[in-house]
Design a protein around this motif. Structure first.
Motif, PDB file in Angstrom:
ATOM      1  N   ASP A   1      34.638  96.912  76.265  1.00 42.37           N
ATOM      2  CA  ASP A   1      35.092  98.287  75.989  1.00 42.37           C
ATOM      3  C   ASP A   1      34.653  98.773  74.610  1.00 42.37           C
ATOM      4  N   VAL A   2      34.109  97.884  73.798  1.00 43.74           N
ATOM      5  CA  VAL A   2      33.837  98.234  72.403  1.00 43.74           C
ATOM      6  C   VAL A   2      32.335  98.402  72.136  1.00 43.74           C
TER       7      VAL A   2
ATOM      8  N   HIS B   1      37.264  86.014  79.077  1.00 40.16           N
ATOM      9  CA  HIS B   1      38.301  86.781  78.354  1.00 40.16           C
ATOM     10  C   HIS B   1      38.498  88.072  79.147  1.00 40.16           C
TER      11      HIS B   1
ATOM     12  N   PRO C   1      39.386  82.337  65.783  1.00 45.46           N
ATOM     13  CA  PRO C   1      39.277  83.740  66.202  1.00 45.46           C
ATOM     14  C   PRO C   1      39.561  83.878  67.698  1.00 45.46           C
ATOM     15  N   PRO C   2      40.056  85.037  68.116  1.00 39.93           N
ATOM     16  CA  PRO C   2      40.497  85.176  69.515  1.00 39.93           C
ATOM     17  C   PRO C   2      39.368  85.090  70.542  1.00 39.93           C
TER      18      PRO C   2
ATOM     19  N   PRO D   1      35.975 106.067  66.240  1.00 41.13           N
ATOM     20  CA  PRO D   1      36.500 105.528  67.498  1.00 41.13           C
ATOM     21  C   PRO D   1      35.664 104.327  67.945  1.00 41.13           C
ATOM     22  N   THR D   2      36.321 103.258  68.410  1.00 48.43           N
ATOM     23  CA  THR D   2      35.560 102.075  68.817  1.00 48.43           C
ATOM     24  C   THR D   2      35.693 101.777  70.310  1.00 48.43           C
ATOM     25  N   GLY D   3      36.695 102.337  70.978  1.00 45.87           N
ATOM     26  CA  GLY D   3      36.939 101.988  72.386  1.00 45.87           C
ATOM     27  C   GLY D   3      37.950 100.865  72.538  1.00 45.87           C
ATOM     28  N   ALA D   4      38.341 100.236  71.429  1.00 51.21           N
ATOM     29  CA  ALA D   4      39.323  99.144  71.509  1.00 51.21           C
ATOM     30  C   ALA D   4      40.691  99.716  71.847  1.00 51.21           C
ATOM     31  N   HIS D   5      41.434  99.024  72.730  1.00 48.30           N
ATOM     32  CA  HIS D   5      42.787  99.483  73.082  1.00 48.30           C
ATOM     33  C   HIS D   5      43.783  98.345  72.851  1.00 48.30           C
ATOM     34  N   TRP D   6      43.666  97.732  71.677  1.00 47.74           N
ATOM     35  CA  TRP D   6      44.578  96.660  71.276  1.00 47.74           C
ATOM     36  C   TRP D   6      44.682  96.699  69.751  1.00 47.74           C
ATOM     37  N   ASP D   7      45.803  96.173  69.236  1.00 45.79           N
ATOM     38  CA  ASP D   7      45.905  95.991  67.778  1.00 45.79           C
ATOM     39  C   ASP D   7      45.245  94.677  67.386  1.00 45.79           C
ATOM     40  N   PHE D   8      45.536  93.671  68.217  1.00 48.05           N
ATOM     41  CA  PHE D   8      44.880  92.373  68.043  1.00 48.05           C
ATOM     42  C   PHE D   8      44.463  91.918  69.438  1.00 48.05           C
ATOM     43  N   PRO D   9      43.232  91.448  69.604  1.00 46.74           N
ATOM     44  CA  PRO D   9      42.764  91.134  70.966  1.00 46.74           C
ATOM     45  C   PRO D   9      43.531  89.953  71.578  1.00 46.74           C
ATOM     46  N   GLU D  10      43.637  90.004  72.900  1.00 42.26           N
ATOM     47  CA  GLU D  10      44.174  88.863  73.630  1.00 42.26           C
ATOM     48  C   GLU D  10      43.324  87.633  73.302  1.00 42.26           C
ATOM     49  N   ARG D  11      43.936  86.462  73.327  1.00 38.94           N
ATOM     50  CA  ARG D  11      43.182  85.245  72.970  1.00 38.94           C
ATOM     51  C   ARG D  11      42.470  84.658  74.187  1.00 38.94           C
TER      52      ARG D  11
ATOM     53  N   THR E   1      38.900  96.061  65.975  1.00 35.77           N
ATOM     54  CA  THR E   1      40.200  96.290  65.311  1.00 35.77           C
ATOM     55  C   THR E   1      40.487  95.377  64.119  1.00 35.77           C
TER      56      THR E   1
ATOM     57  N   CYS F   1      35.135  93.159  67.725  1.00 39.07           N
ATOM     58  CA  CYS F   1      36.405  93.415  68.405  1.00 39.07           C
ATOM     59  C   CYS F   1      36.859  94.862  68.294  1.00 39.07           C
TER      60      CYS F   1
ATOM     61  N   TYR G   1      31.053  96.879  61.757  1.00 39.17           N
ATOM     62  CA  TYR G   1      31.069  96.169  63.042  1.00 39.17           C
ATOM     63  C   TYR G   1      30.267  94.866  63.005  1.00 39.17           C
TER      64      TYR G   1
ATOM     65  N   ASN H   1      36.675  88.506  64.150  1.00 39.82           N
ATOM     66  CA  ASN H   1      37.398  87.968  65.315  1.00 39.82           C
ATOM     67  C   ASN H   1      36.504  87.361  66.383  1.00 39.82           C
TER      68      ASN H   1
ATOM     69  N   ASN I   1      36.467 100.952  80.149  1.00 34.95           N
ATOM     70  CA  ASN I   1      35.407 101.941  79.889  1.00 34.95           C
ATOM     71  C   ASN I   1      34.126 101.710  80.673  1.00 34.95           C
TER      72      ASN I   1
END
Lengths: 382, 184
Positions: free
Chosen positions: A141-142, A24, B71-72, B44-54, A92, A90, A101, A106, A75
């Motif tokens: 990154d998470v 991924h 799930p993705p 803050p989580t470090g995620a830079h997406w609204d929904f992760p790429e699959r 989000t 994930c 968490y 997901n 990151n």
């Protein structure tokens, strides 16, 4: 690469496996520097966790060096020294967005009730774990975080689960100044929970186990009073007598699925796998806490039913709180505590075992040989 | 005593505890506790997406019927295969996590797989070796008697060899019984 693999109940060995690959864009491949065997790995080792497949590599406590990153990783960089929380998440989804968490929706197709965990069967998502030379780390990154230069490898390793879980368990107990706190289980999580209870202002901390060497550690490391339950006809009565008949304000259950102390519970759950876990310690917690008190459950249980005394919990008006720890949430404050000298996590490490000898490590951990509390696995001898 | 309103007194005062225990009370204020309150939306989580790429699905990935979509991101270790794989696929496709049948089928599949994989290992250059794989070779060097002295769990450990060897003994007895019947 060399990796520990499961070969059936009570059997593991080290095999040659393919190095994991990026699957991924936000994956990283981490070269493992140190891993650990967790008490909850024994539930897999003993064949208690549904959908534990032959060939699975265990290990949810590990640190390492980033070897490769996917195209969307921002990151982390190749060469970074990282600690990786045991949760895969994930960042989000509905649950991650609320800080849960360990309950990410997901990352685990196999179950909605459980989040994603490295090397912990397909019931937690089917990810191989870190008792190997390399591991795939999703959502790089998470979850993972660069290890501060001042932090020792073994201290960082213990932050990936045991310390964070013990600290989280003390928080769930909702301890207030002067509370009496009992901790069931003097393994790594119980020791850290007992130590953390003092940080939150406990007035008295009592650790209960049956292994004298672990109770000694509880006195020395966690500044706790101790009780060996094997010395009492009924430990619940002792929990009442020790508090003038009241019961403890807060009880932290840090034992989980293979609790001993009751033959029928232990054999039906740990040996015959007819229960999701042997709730002996959980039932002692329910009976030993005071009315209106709080029980914090850190012990891990399987997903099928267990014979828990909910009637007592209801009649006593208890608050039962539990979850897998959201590990990374604990880190900023724990790093402060370590830096201030309040905690030295690696003080509980008792054994360092090369990966090639991991079968012996599992047997020692399972049989509690040689004073073992926390074994660290070394994938490559330095 | 709980028969009266007062709480039993503690043996040590907060000042004594603070002097004796490093960090006592450092997290006394719940606001200093990282998981208080348990649910927060400002982290803050470090995620830079609204929904992760699959993640690509390399084979039909089994999933709980409680998931409305795959799930993705998911693990790809040990894909389903053989008889155990068929049982697992049925457990995932047919029963929710709320049903005991779901979990009992998965546990049954685990036992089927460990038996078939052990048998298959005998046709390889590295058959299963219960001596090395159970780690019991560590016993002589690790204080086997002193480590077990006075422990209440030891009486249950005698069941462990039975759990490891029991299915093989039962299988052997069944094989002998079948063989006898055939020869008769």
């Amino acid at each position: 690469m060399r990796a520990m693999v499961y070969r059936g109940p009570y059997k593991v060995r080290v095999e040659e496996k393919d190095v994991p690959r990026i699957e991924h864009p936000n994956d990283a491949i981490v070269k493992v520097v140190r891993a650990a065997i967790c008490g909850s790995d024994l539930h897999l080792y003993h064949g208690m966790m549904p959908d534990t497949r032959i060939g699975h590599t265990f290990g949810h406590e590990f640190i390492g060096v980033v070897e490769q990153v996917g195209s969307s990783v921002q990151n982390l960089q190749v060469g970074d020294r990282v600690m990786v929380p045991f949760n895969i998440y994930c960042g989000t989804c509905f649950f991650c967005a609320r800080g849960l968490y360990s309950n990410c929706h997901n990352v685990n197709p196999n179950a909605t009730a459980v989040g994603g965990i490295y090397g912990y069967s397909h019931t937690t998502g089917g990810y191989d774990g870190g008792q190997a030379q390399y591991v795939r780390v999703p959502f790089a990154d998470v979850g993972p975080q660069k290890i501060p230069d001042w932090l020792d490898d073994e201290d960082a390793l213990l932050m990936t689960d045991a310390l964070s879980t013990g600290y989280f368990g003390a928080q769930l107990a909702d301890i207030r100044e002067g509370d009496t706190v009992a901790v069931l289980g003097a393994g790594p999580v119980g020791l850290f929970a007992a130590r953390s209870a003092w940080l939150m202002g406990a007035g008295r901390v009592v650790v209960i186990d049956q292994l004298d060497y672990r109770l000694e550690k509880a006195k020395e490391f966690a500044y706790a009073e101790t009780r060996n339950y094997a010395e009492y006809d009924d430990i619940v009565v002792e929990m009442k007598y020790a508090t003038d008949g009241l019961g403890f304000d807060r009880v932290i259950e840090a034992v989980g699925a293979e609790a001993d102390g009751n033959l029928i519970q232990h054999v039906t759950a740990a040996k015959l796998k007819l229960q999701g876990g042997s709730p002996v310690a959980l039932n002692w917690a329910i009976d030993g806490v005071r009315k209106g008190g709080t029980v914090s459950v850190m012990g891990a249980y399987g997903p099928i039913f267990s014979a828990v005394k909910f009637g007592d919990a209801m009649n006593k008006g208890l608050t039962l709180r539990m979850n897998q720890a959201p590990v990374a949430r604990q880190w900023p404050r724990l790093l402060e505590h370590i830096r201030n000298g309040y905690l030295k996590p690696s003080d509980i490490v008792t054994h360092r075992i090369p990966l090639e000898h991991i079968a012996e490590g599992y047997h020692m951990m399972s049989s509690k040989l040689d004073g073992m509390i926390k074994p660290v696995i070394i994938p490559d001898e330095d | 005593m709980p028969y009266r309103a007062e709480k039993p007194p503690l043996a040590e005062t907060p000042e004594q505890l603070r002097a004796r225990i490093p960090g006592w009370g450092a997290d006394l204020d719940p606001a200093d506790r990282p998981s208080y309150p348990r649910e927060r939306t400002d982290l803050p989580t470090g995620a830079h997406w609204d929904f992760p790429e699959r993640q690509p699905e390399p084979y039909p990935r089994e999933r709980s019927i409680e998931h409305t979509q795959l799930p993705p991101v998911f693990g790809t270790a040990q894909p389903l295969q053989g008889a155990a794989g068929a049982i697992r696929r049925y457990a995932y496709d047919r029963f929710s996590e709320g049903r005991a049948a779901h979990w009992l089928l998965l546990i049954a599949a685990d036992r089927v797989e460990s038996t078939t994989e052990h048998l298959k290992s005998f046709a390889t250059t590295r058959p299963d070796n219960p001596i090395t794989e159970t780690g019991i070779l560590s016993e002589p060097r690790r204080h086997p008697i002193a480590s077990r002295r006075g422990r209440v769990d030891v009486r249950h450990q005698v069941l462990d060899p039975l759990i490891v060897a029991g299915p093989w003994i039962a299988g052997g007895l069944a094989a002998v019984a079948v063989l006898r019947r055939v020869l008769r």
